[in-house]
Design a protein around this motif. Structure first.
Motif, short mmCIF file in Angstrom:
data_model
loop_
_atom_site.label_atom_id
_atom_site.label_comp_id
_atom_site.label_asym_id
_atom_site.label_seq_id
_atom_site.Cartn_x
_atom_site.Cartn_y
_atom_site.Cartn_z
N ARG A 41 -20.67 -17.27 -42.75
CA ARG A 41 -21.06 -16.00 -42.12
C ARG A 41 -19.90 -15.02 -42.27
O ARG A 41 -18.76 -15.42 -42.44
N PRO A 42 -20.20 -13.72 -42.18
CA PRO A 42 -19.11 -12.74 -42.20
C PRO A 42 -18.18 -12.98 -41.01
O PRO A 42 -18.62 -13.39 -39.94
N SER A 43 -16.90 -12.76 -41.22
CA SER A 43 -15.91 -13.04 -40.18
C SER A 43 -14.94 -11.89 -40.02
O SER A 43 -14.60 -11.21 -40.99
N ARG A 44 -14.47 -11.71 -38.80
CA ARG A 44 -13.39 -10.77 -38.55
C ARG A 44 -12.09 -11.46 -38.95
O ARG A 44 -12.03 -12.68 -39.11
N PHE A 45 -11.04 -10.66 -39.11
CA PHE A 45 -9.80 -11.21 -39.63
C PHE A 45 -9.24 -12.33 -38.76
O PHE A 45 -8.83 -13.38 -39.28
N ARG A 75 -15.52 -4.46 -44.36
CA ARG A 75 -16.20 -3.39 -43.64
C ARG A 75 -15.40 -3.08 -42.39
O ARG A 75 -15.07 -3.99 -41.63
N ILE A 76 -15.08 -1.83 -42.18
CA ILE A 76 -14.33 -1.43 -41.00
C ILE A 76 -15.33 -0.93 -39.96
O ILE A 76 -16.06 0.03 -40.20
N ASP A 77 -15.36 -1.61 -38.82
CA ASP A 77 -16.25 -1.24 -37.73
C ASP A 77 -15.52 -0.25 -36.84
O ASP A 77 -14.41 -0.52 -36.39
N ILE A 82 -10.94 -0.94 -33.23
CA ILE A 82 -11.31 -0.93 -34.63
C ILE A 82 -11.18 -2.36 -35.15
O ILE A 82 -10.19 -3.03 -34.88
N ALA A 83 -12.18 -2.81 -35.89
CA ALA A 83 -12.18 -4.19 -36.39
C ALA A 83 -12.59 -4.21 -37.85
O ALA A 83 -13.40 -3.41 -38.30
N SER A 84 -12.02 -5.15 -38.60
CA SER A 84 -12.38 -5.36 -40.00
C SER A 84 -13.22 -6.62 -40.11
O SER A 84 -12.83 -7.67 -39.59
#
Length: 88
Positions: A41-45, A75-77, A82-84
């Motif tokens: 799944r997509p993950s944050r850093f 993708r920068i949310d 702010i989260a990548s």
């Protein structure tokens, strides 16, 4: 997504890429583990850094290399905070 599907994605990306060989990057340490984590799944850093037992600096370096080849998308949310988010 399992590891075989990840390999398929990488092969397709390597065939369509004009830059330096993507396979050199695939055989670098930690690259496969990062791709396997992102395949689930997509993950944050921070999630990714905890899942891969490498130094954070190494994870950043590999993510930048994977982004440059087009295998990983960042993708920068918008915040706050702010989260990548990284995904294949």
């Amino acid at each position: 997504m399992n590891w075989l599907q990840v390999v398929g994605i990488v092969v397709v990306a390597a065939q369509s890429h004009d830059g330096p060989p993507v396979f050199d990057l695939l055989f670098k340490r930690w690259t496969a583990q990062i791709l396997l984590v992102l395949a689930k799944r997509p993950s944050r850093f921070n999630e990714l850094a905890r899942a891969v037992p490498a130094a954070r600096r190494m994870v950043v370096e590999r993510l930048r290399e994977l982004q440059a080849t087009g295998l990983v998308e960042r993708r920068i949310d918008p915040g706050p905070p702010i989260a990548s988010t990284y995904s294949i």
